[in-house]
Design a protein around this motif. Sequence first.
Motif, PDB file in Angstrom:
ATOM      1  N   PRO A  46      24.799  23.125 -60.693  1.00 31.83           N
ATOM      2  CA  PRO A  46      25.395  24.026 -61.688  1.00 31.83           C
ATOM      3  C   PRO A  46      26.086  25.212 -61.029  1.00 31.83           C
ATOM      4  CG  PRO A  46      23.172  23.406 -62.333  1.00 31.83           C
ATOM      5  CD  PRO A  46      23.358  22.911 -60.930  1.00 31.83           C
ATOM      6  N   GLY A  47      27.325  25.473 -61.431  1.00 31.14           N
ATOM      7  CA  GLY A  47      28.070  26.611 -60.911  1.00 31.14           C
ATOM      8  C   GLY A  47      28.501  26.484 -59.468  1.00 31.14           C
ATOM      9  N   GLU A  48      28.512  25.252 -58.950  1.00 20.57           N
ATOM     10  CA  GLU A  48      28.854  25.045 -57.539  1.00 20.57           C
ATOM     11  C   GLU A  48      30.218  24.405 -57.342  1.00 20.57           C
ATOM     12  OE1 GLU A  48      24.649  24.672 -55.127  1.00 20.57           O
ATOM     13  OE2 GLU A  48      25.645  22.818 -55.722  1.00 20.57           O
ATOM     14  N   ASP A 106      31.510  22.314 -66.308  1.00 24.10           N
ATOM     15  CA  ASP A 106      31.162  23.302 -67.326  1.00 24.10           C
ATOM     16  C   ASP A 106      31.543  24.702 -66.871  1.00 24.10           C
ATOM     17  OD1 ASP A 106      30.130  21.316 -68.945  1.00 24.10           O
ATOM     18  OD2 ASP A 106      28.065  21.578 -68.224  1.00 24.10           O
ATOM     19  N   PHE A 107      31.224  25.005 -65.626  1.00 26.00           N
ATOM     20  CA  PHE A 107      31.531  26.331 -65.090  1.00 26.00           C
ATOM     21  C   PHE A 107      33.043  26.516 -64.976  1.00 26.00           C
ATOM     22  CE2 PHE A 107      31.843  29.634 -61.830  1.00 26.00           C
ATOM     23  CZ  PHE A 107      30.889  30.540 -62.276  1.00 26.00           C
ATOM     24  N   ALA A 108      33.759  25.466 -64.532  1.00 25.95           N
ATOM     25  CA  ALA A 108      35.216  25.547 -64.389  1.00 25.95           C
ATOM     26  C   ALA A 108      35.877  25.840 -65.729  1.00 25.95           C
ATOM     27  CB  ALA A 108      35.752  24.248 -63.804  1.00 25.95           C
ATOM     28  N   GLY A 109      35.349  25.227 -66.802  1.00 26.56           N
ATOM     29  CA  GLY A 109      35.905  25.475 -68.126  1.00 26.56           C
ATOM     30  C   GLY A 109      35.769  26.926 -68.529  1.00 26.56           C
ATOM     31  N   GLU A 110      34.623  27.513 -68.233  1.00 25.30           N
ATOM     32  CA  GLU A 110      34.417  28.927 -68.540  1.00 25.30           C
ATOM     33  C   GLU A 110      35.381  29.807 -67.753  1.00 25.30           C
ATOM     34  OE1 GLU A 110      30.372  29.761 -67.687  1.00 25.30           O
ATOM     35  OE2 GLU A 110      29.559  28.324 -69.132  1.00 25.30           O
ATOM     36  N   GLN A 111      35.593  29.448 -66.477  1.00 26.06           N
ATOM     37  CA  GLN A 111      36.478  30.248 -65.627  1.00 26.06           C
ATOM     38  C   GLN A 111      37.915  30.211 -66.115  1.00 26.06           C
ATOM     39  OE1 GLN A 111      35.384  32.271 -62.892  1.00 26.06           O
ATOM     40  NE2 GLN A 111      33.553  31.810 -64.073  1.00 26.06           N
ATOM     41  N   LEU A 119      44.090  32.760 -59.516  1.00 24.70           N
ATOM     42  CA  LEU A 119      42.825  33.110 -58.868  1.00 24.70           C
ATOM     43  C   LEU A 119      41.757  32.045 -59.054  1.00 24.70           C
ATOM     44  CD1 LEU A 119      42.576  36.885 -59.887  1.00 24.70           C
ATOM     45  CD2 LEU A 119      43.372  35.945 -57.712  1.00 24.70           C
ATOM     46  N   LEU A 120      42.027  31.047 -59.864  1.00 31.65           N
ATOM     47  CA  LEU A 120      41.059  29.981 -60.098  1.00 31.65           C
ATOM     48  C   LEU A 120      40.801  29.169 -58.841  1.00 31.65           C
ATOM     49  CD1 LEU A 120      42.165  28.520 -63.565  1.00 31.65           C
ATOM     50  CD2 LEU A 120      39.989  29.655 -63.061  1.00 31.65           C
ATOM     51  N   VAL A 169      28.822  25.133 -52.321  1.00 26.56           N
ATOM     52  CA  VAL A 169      28.686  26.591 -52.299  1.00 26.56           C
ATOM     53  C   VAL A 169      28.811  27.103 -53.731  1.00 26.56           C
ATOM     54  CG1 VAL A 169      29.605  28.745 -51.343  1.00 26.56           C
ATOM     55  CG2 VAL A 169      29.794  26.647 -50.017  1.00 26.56           C
ATOM     56  N   PRO A 170      28.071  28.145 -54.108  1.00 29.42           N
ATOM     57  CA  PRO A 170      28.277  28.735 -55.429  1.00 29.42           C
ATOM     58  C   PRO A 170      29.725  29.180 -55.629  1.00 29.42           C
ATOM     59  CG  PRO A 170      26.253  29.577 -54.455  1.00 29.42           C
ATOM     60  CD  PRO A 170      26.954  28.788 -53.384  1.00 29.42           C
ATOM     61  N   TYR A 171      30.244  28.959 -56.824  1.00 33.23           N
ATOM     62  CA  TYR A 171      31.638  29.289 -57.133  1.00 33.23           C
ATOM     63  C   TYR A 171      31.974  30.731 -56.762  1.00 33.23           C
ATOM     64  CZ  TYR A 171      35.970  29.457 -59.935  1.00 33.23           C
ATOM     65  OH  TYR A 171      37.279  29.585 -60.349  1.00 33.23           O
ATOM     66  N   LYS A 172      31.085  31.658 -57.102  1.00 37.90           N
ATOM     67  CA  LYS A 172      31.370  33.071 -56.850  1.00 37.90           C
ATOM     68  C   LYS A 172      31.508  33.390 -55.372  1.00 37.90           C
ATOM     69  CE  LYS A 172      28.261  36.149 -56.254  1.00 37.90           C
ATOM     70  NZ  LYS A 172      27.226  37.212 -56.357  1.00 37.90           N
ATOM     71  N   ASN A 173      30.981  32.545 -54.503  1.00 38.66           N
ATOM     72  CA  ASN A 173      31.055  32.789 -53.063  1.00 38.66           C
ATOM     73  C   ASN A 173      32.293  32.196 -52.409  1.00 38.66           C
ATOM     74  OD1 ASN A 173      28.151  33.256 -53.728  1.00 38.66           O
ATOM     75  ND2 ASN A 173      28.006  33.622 -51.544  1.00 38.66           N
ATOM     76  N   VAL A 174      33.061  31.416 -53.154  1.00 39.45           N
ATOM     77  CA  VAL A 174      34.228  30.745 -52.576  1.00 39.45           C
ATOM     78  C   VAL A 174      35.400  31.712 -52.489  1.00 39.45           C
ATOM     79  CG1 VAL A 174      35.847  28.828 -52.838  1.00 39.45           C
ATOM     80  CG2 VAL A 174      33.440  28.519 -53.455  1.00 39.45           C
ATOM     81  N   ILE A 175      36.067  31.723 -51.351  1.00 29.60           N
ATOM     82  CA  ILE A 175      37.206  32.607 -51.079  1.00 29.60           C
ATOM     83  C   ILE A 175      38.472  31.765 -51.003  1.00 29.60           C
ATOM     84  CG2 ILE A 175      38.147  34.367 -49.539  1.00 29.60           C
ATOM     85  CD1 ILE A 175      35.399  35.131 -50.685  1.00 29.60           C
ATOM     86  N   LEU A 176      39.426  32.039 -51.853  1.00 32.86           N
ATOM     87  CA  LEU A 176      40.675  31.277 -51.892  1.00 32.86           C
ATOM     88  C   LEU A 176      41.598  31.698 -50.744  1.00 32.86           C
ATOM     89  CD1 LEU A 176      42.451  29.249 -53.488  1.00 32.86           C
ATOM     90  CD2 LEU A 176      43.327  31.211 -54.784  1.00 32.86           C
ATOM     91  N   LEU A 177      42.031  30.713 -49.957  1.00 27.80           N
ATOM     92  CA  LEU A 177      42.959  30.965 -48.851  1.00 27.80           C
ATOM     93  C   LEU A 177      44.355  30.436 -49.149  1.00 27.80           C
ATOM     94  CD1 LEU A 177      40.727  30.083 -45.743  1.00 27.80           C
ATOM     95  CD2 LEU A 177      41.088  32.318 -46.813  1.00 27.80           C
ATOM     96  N   GLY A 178      44.453  29.355 -49.934  1.00 31.43           N
ATOM     97  CA  GLY A 178      45.761  28.780 -50.236  1.00 31.43           C
ATOM     98  C   GLY A 178      45.676  27.828 -51.415  1.00 31.43           C
ATOM     99  N   LYS A 179      46.441  28.108 -52.466  1.00 29.48           N
ATOM    100  CA  LYS A 179      46.462  27.200 -53.610  1.00 29.48           C
ATOM    101  C   LYS A 179      47.066  25.864 -53.203  1.00 29.48           C
ATOM    102  CE  LYS A 179      45.543  27.707 -57.342  1.00 29.48           C
ATOM    103  NZ  LYS A 179      44.288  27.359 -58.024  1.00 29.48           N
ATOM    104  N   GLY A 180      46.553  24.811 -53.809  1.00 34.26           N
ATOM    105  CA  GLY A 180      47.115  23.478 -53.575  1.00 34.26           C
ATOM    106  C   GLY A 180      46.967  22.984 -52.157  1.00 34.26           C
ATOM    107  N   GLY A 181      46.005  23.531 -51.413  1.00 32.61           N
ATOM    108  CA  GLY A 181      45.787  23.066 -50.041  1.00 32.61           C
ATOM    109  C   GLY A 181      46.751  23.644 -49.028  1.00 32.61           C
ATOM    110  N   ASP A 182      47.440  24.732 -49.363  1.00 33.97           N
ATOM    111  CA  ASP A 182      48.424  25.343 -48.464  1.00 33.97           C
ATOM    112  C   ASP A 182      47.719  26.059 -47.304  1.00 33.97           C
ATOM    113  OD1 ASP A 182      50.522  26.605 -47.230  1.00 33.97           O
ATOM    114  OD2 ASP A 182      50.997  27.948 -48.907  1.00 33.97           O
TER     115      ASP A 182
END
Length: 404
Positions: A46-48, A106-111, A119-120, A169-182
């Motif tokens: 859940p939430g991962e 479920d968590f993705a839908g809330e986000q 930022l997603l 990893v928990p969603y809140k801990n993930v750091i976005l570096l590049g959308k779409g695998g960039d």
Amino acid sequence: MPANTLLESPNKQESTAKTMKCLVKEVLQEDGLSLRTDVSEPVLGPGEVKIKVLGTAVCGTDKSIYSSAHNEGIRKEMQRYLVDDKFVPIIIGHEFCGIVEEVDSDFAGEQRQSVDSHLLIEPGDYVTAEMHLSCGHCSLCRTGNEHICTNVRVKGVHLDGCFTEHVTVPYKNVILLGKGGDTSKIPVRIGSMLDAFGNAVHTVMEADVRGKSVAILGAGPLGLMAAFLCRDFGASRIYMTEAADIERRFSLATEFGVNDCFDVSKGADSLYRSVEKHETSANGVDVVLEMSGSPSAYQDAFQIVRNGGTVILLGITRKPLVNFDIANFVIWKGVTVKGIFGRRMFETWETMLSLLRTESLDVKGKLDKILCQKTYSLDQYKDAFAVLGNGAEMKLVFAPNTLS
């Protein structure tokens, strides 16, 4: 809080037949690791977020775990949260980057309802993660100090880590570096080591080095990162010490803006004389950053800091210090002492990303010079730890998967 390891994970349903390759610490009282190919891929909780690991860097903690038979401190830390002191084999590693494979639906839908689309965190995105997992409920978490949460678990130390092909990893801990695998803005080699870079950023930011003299004790990867950060942040004079691999490390240190380098393999007298010569308006340097964990460096730190100065401690000694004169070194000198653990969540990460985006600072180029140019497979782990152990390399990256 997550279960201890994937190898013994009662809170998650058993995975299907898919297995993965990983590096596992089997016995704390013995040196080395085991290469396993029979471990099930992690099941999304859940939430991962499930991430395909592209690159994962080796840090000093991993080296200590590899040599755990000779490191009492790391053995105790890895047993901190165990029930009945029963150690369960664990996948190590905590510095990585990769591609999102799956997000808890479920968590993705809330986000999607509350977060701007850019930022997603979504499947296909290029990411890294903060691997210190806080409880979110203690007073420290509630007052902006999650990095020193009283119940913090570190993936790769207390929970399964990233020296493997897939990690959750928990969603809140993930750091976005590049959308779409960039990966064009932050190459995988650099994305793999941002956890370590964050330690250096946190250390230097806590010191506020603007216009101050700074001594950096230890010219390892973190010390060298701190060196160019101190120069970029406006330190007036930078001293650096090291006791091994002097020529290469001091060459980089000088390139990164260090004014004076000192070989302390046979003592620190030359460092003391230089500080006395240059810091004439006080009895020492304004700031000391201890990055090595050497007991002698701890002594040097408090010897050369001025009255009213600041000592920032990141390096961890293998055993507790003995015969430390706290009265003369700290109390009567009025010295401020700060310990650094991890990164401020998530202030340090935002600062890191801003620095990486500032092309004029060439942070990515400087980080790349610290890394071994060869990328290793997990199968080559013995060779990798050998070149780190003998000092041939300072820091390197494993590539469990390739970008496709």
